[in-house]
Design a protein around this motif. Structure first.
Motif, PDB file in Angstrom:
ATOM      1  N   UNK A 143       0.830  -1.197   0.000  1.00  0.00           N
ATOM      2  CA  UNK A 143       0.000   0.000   0.000  1.00  0.00           C
ATOM      3  C   UNK A 143       0.870   1.255   0.000  1.00  0.00           C
ATOM      4  N   UNK A 144       0.406   2.256  -0.752  1.00  0.00           N
ATOM      5  CA  UNK A 144       1.147   3.514  -0.823  1.00  0.00           C
ATOM      6  C   UNK A 144       1.245   4.162   0.553  1.00  0.00           C
ATOM      7  N   UNK A 145       0.213   3.995   1.354  1.00  0.00           N
ATOM      8  CA  UNK A 145       0.217   4.636   2.676  1.00  0.00           C
ATOM      9  C   UNK A 145       1.341   4.102   3.552  1.00  0.00           C
ATOM     10  N   UNK A 146       1.712   2.831   3.371  1.00  0.00           N
ATOM     11  CA  UNK A 146       2.823   2.276   4.152  1.00  0.00           C
ATOM     12  C   UNK A 146       4.131   2.977   3.771  1.00  0.00           C
ATOM     13  N   UNK A 147       4.332   3.207   2.469  1.00  0.00           N
ATOM     14  CA  UNK A 147       5.547   3.891   2.019  1.00  0.00           C
ATOM     15  C   UNK A 147       5.563   5.330   2.524  1.00  0.00           C
ATOM     16  N   UNK A 148       4.381   5.957   2.571  1.00  0.00           N
ATOM     17  CA  UNK A 148       4.301   7.317   3.100  1.00  0.00           C
ATOM     18  C   UNK A 148       4.708   7.328   4.578  1.00  0.00           C
ATOM     19  N   UNK A 149       4.198   6.381   5.369  1.00  0.00           N
ATOM     20  CA  UNK A 149       4.552   6.317   6.790  1.00  0.00           C
ATOM     21  C   UNK A 149       6.035   6.026   6.986  1.00  0.00           C
ATOM     22  N   UNK A 150       6.582   5.148   6.137  1.00  0.00           N
ATOM     23  CA  UNK A 150       7.999   4.802   6.241  1.00  0.00           C
ATOM     24  C   UNK A 150       8.866   6.010   5.921  1.00  0.00           C
TER      25      UNK A 150
END
Length: 544
Positions: A143-150
């Motif tokens: 998910x893109x949101x995981x990359x954003x959080x990372x």
């Protein structure tokens, strides 16, 4: 991370191991990939540095300078020393930032698996990430949101961290590359990425070059110098002269794995200097390495092209097509060059060349697995080079095929049409014909004698020594029965300049088939069957 220390939240603790300190293996062993497989903790370990490693300051300093920027790229062929360079750098006490290491394998190409390993690598090397970053839920996507959080978590780190990804060429997934670029862009200056690969990654390298945010260490940079080769031999207990180190460096072109394998073999040699001059690559561990790591990894069509074109000092796609009988050489050679598979382009030309050791291994394979084919390939190459006006190479291949009569006739035709060979070309021909067998056709005994006693043949072309050569002063041919057309004369003038059929077509703005039609008409009118004979006849009749 500096050697012997690790950092957490800005504190520093001493460590006994020269490697990067990590969390206990049980912590990683309890984690699973989205596919349900346990994570392999060995992938997070910096490779062990052998005692014989040559620490090359010029490259270590460049790597240190490179990690002051966002992206460092280390690329080169198999065995070029990419991983050992990065590992020896990570083990230095002077490394300015914590290092997170991950060795990638073919099974890591699924986006979910890749990012699971990335996140666990940070935790394994004790770089704190908040639990809210999470982990991928599926193996085939992230998910893109995981990359954003990372990326957000990285941007808030107290100090920069260096992430080393070793073997990125094994993960050719575009989604992975896109996610990696996103994280690199949004993590800010706190993430310094070091990529180790045989090929360029699927990242917008042009943008990083324009921004000045990339350090590139390429195969040519990784090549050993003569001094570094001498140091490597000493590390293996081999006493060698500067000449021996120079011989090995030149023959291997500084290829790290080849030099180390040679050093190991020289440990057992009675005369290391003699070994360096004459060792048979085909019978050495070098051959095993190249065949296993490079040749066996290629499709059958690529292997066939490599073996057949190994007889050439330089390879042109059209010539490769002739030797293989196919029409796919341009794409195959471009792919090999891109893959750093010991094939490199020659300037801004269609030509390329093989690493010398690689070519030797391929030639040995050709002789052992396809007996009788090599002379045929040399004959084809000789005719192609001659047809394209490259007389020196044509002559060398004719001689390699054992066709000394053809080799001699090529030199004579060139002298008759264009005058003497000079400079390096003259010396190449002198060396070539000095090795001509004693039982060559009796029509050419003067050539052997002249090149042994009077090497100025190609420099001066003494007329008294060629008056008896049949095809220069033989019976006169009748005049053309038909006059050449203006367009045929145009074609013939270009042919006299040793232009290829394709080049003539481009120069005259006509099709290749039109040029071929004109050439057939010229041959018929001049009663010849070859291009160089047509040019000679035309000069005899003042048509040029």
């Amino acid at each position: 991370m500096p050697t012997g220390t690790f950092r957490t939240g800005g504190s520093t603790q001493a460590a006994d191991s020269p490697m990067v300190v990590a969390m206990p293996l049980s912590s990683t062993a309890s984690q699973l990939t989205p596919a349900g497989d346990p994570l392999l903790a060995a992938k997070f370990s910096v490779p062990v540095i052998p005692g014989t490693l040559v620490r090359r300051k010029r490259l270590l300093d460049r790597l240190t300078e490179g990690t002051a920027q966002r992206l460092t790229l280390i690329t080169g062929p198999a065995g070029a020393g990419k991983t050992m360079l990065a590992a020896s750098w990570a083990a230095r006490a002077a490394v300015p930032h914590p290092v997170v290491w991950l060795s990638l394998e073919d099974d890591d190409s699924a986006p979910g698996v890749f990012w699971t390993y990335i996140l666990e690598a940070f935790r394994h090397h004790r770089v704190p990430l908040p639990a809210t970053v999470g982990s991928p839920a599926r193996a085939d996507s992230v998910e893109r949101s995981l990359l954003v959080r990372f990326a957000s978590a990285l941007a808030r780190l107290a100090e920069p961290v260096v992430l080393v990804l070793d073997g990125l060429d094994r993960v050719p997934d575009r989604e992975v590359a896109s996610g990696l670029d996103f994280v690199l862009q949004h993590a800010g200056p706190q993430l310094r990425l070091v990529l180790i690969s045989r090929v360029d990654p699927l990242l917008p390298l042009h943008r990083h070059r324009a921004e000045g945010s990339i350090c590139e260490i390429r195969g040519a940079d990784l090549a050993f110098t003569r001094h570094e080769t001498a140091t490597l031999l000493r590390r293996h207990g081999v006493l060698s002269s500067a000449e021996t180190a120079d011989t090995l460096t030149r023959r291997s072109e500084g290829w790290a794995a080849g030099l180390r394998l040679c050093a190991l073999a020289m440990q057992r040699a009675d005369d290391p200097a003699a070994f360096a001059r004459s060792f048979a690559v085909s019978q050495s561990a070098v051959a095993d390495y190249l065949l296993a790591e490079v040749v066996d990894a290629q499709p059958a069509a690529t292997q066939d092209l490599l073996v057949r074109t190994s007889i050439l000092d330089r390879v042109h796609p059209r010539l490769a097509n002739l030797l293989t009988g196919r029409e796919d050489a341009e794409g195959i050679l471009a792919a090999l060059t891109h893959a750093n598979a010991f094939v490199e382009p020659i300037g801004e030309t269609p030509w390329c060349r093989f690493n010398p050791l690689f070519a030797e291994v391929l030639q040995a394979y050709l002789r052992s697995h396809r007996p009788g084919l090599e002379p045929k390939l040399h004959r084809l190459a000789a005719h192609w080079f001659a047809e394209n006006g490259l007389i020196v190479e044509a002559t060398e291949h004719a001689a390699s095929a054992g066709d000394w009569e053809h080799a001699a006739s090529l030199v004579l035709d060139h002298v008759a049409l264009d005058g003497p060979l000079t400079g390096p070309d003259a010396h190449r021909m002198e060396r070539l014909f000095a090795g001509m067998p004693a039982d060559i056709p009796k029509a050419f005994p003067w050539l052997r004698e002249l090149l042994e006693l009077r090497p100025e043949l190609v420099d001066g072309h003494p007329h008294e020594l060629v008056n008896g050569v049949p095809h220069l002063d033989g019976p006169e041919h009748p005049a053309p029965v038909e006059t050449l057309s203006d367009r045929e004369c145009d074609v013939l003038r270009q042919a006299a300049l040793m232009m290829s059929t394709e080049e003539i077509a481009a120069e005259l703005y006509v099709s290749v088939n039109t040029v071929k039609t004109h050439l057939r008409s010229i041959y018929r009118k001049l009663s010849v069957s070859r291009r160089r004979d047509a040019v000679r006849r035309a000069k005899e009749f003042d048509l040029l």
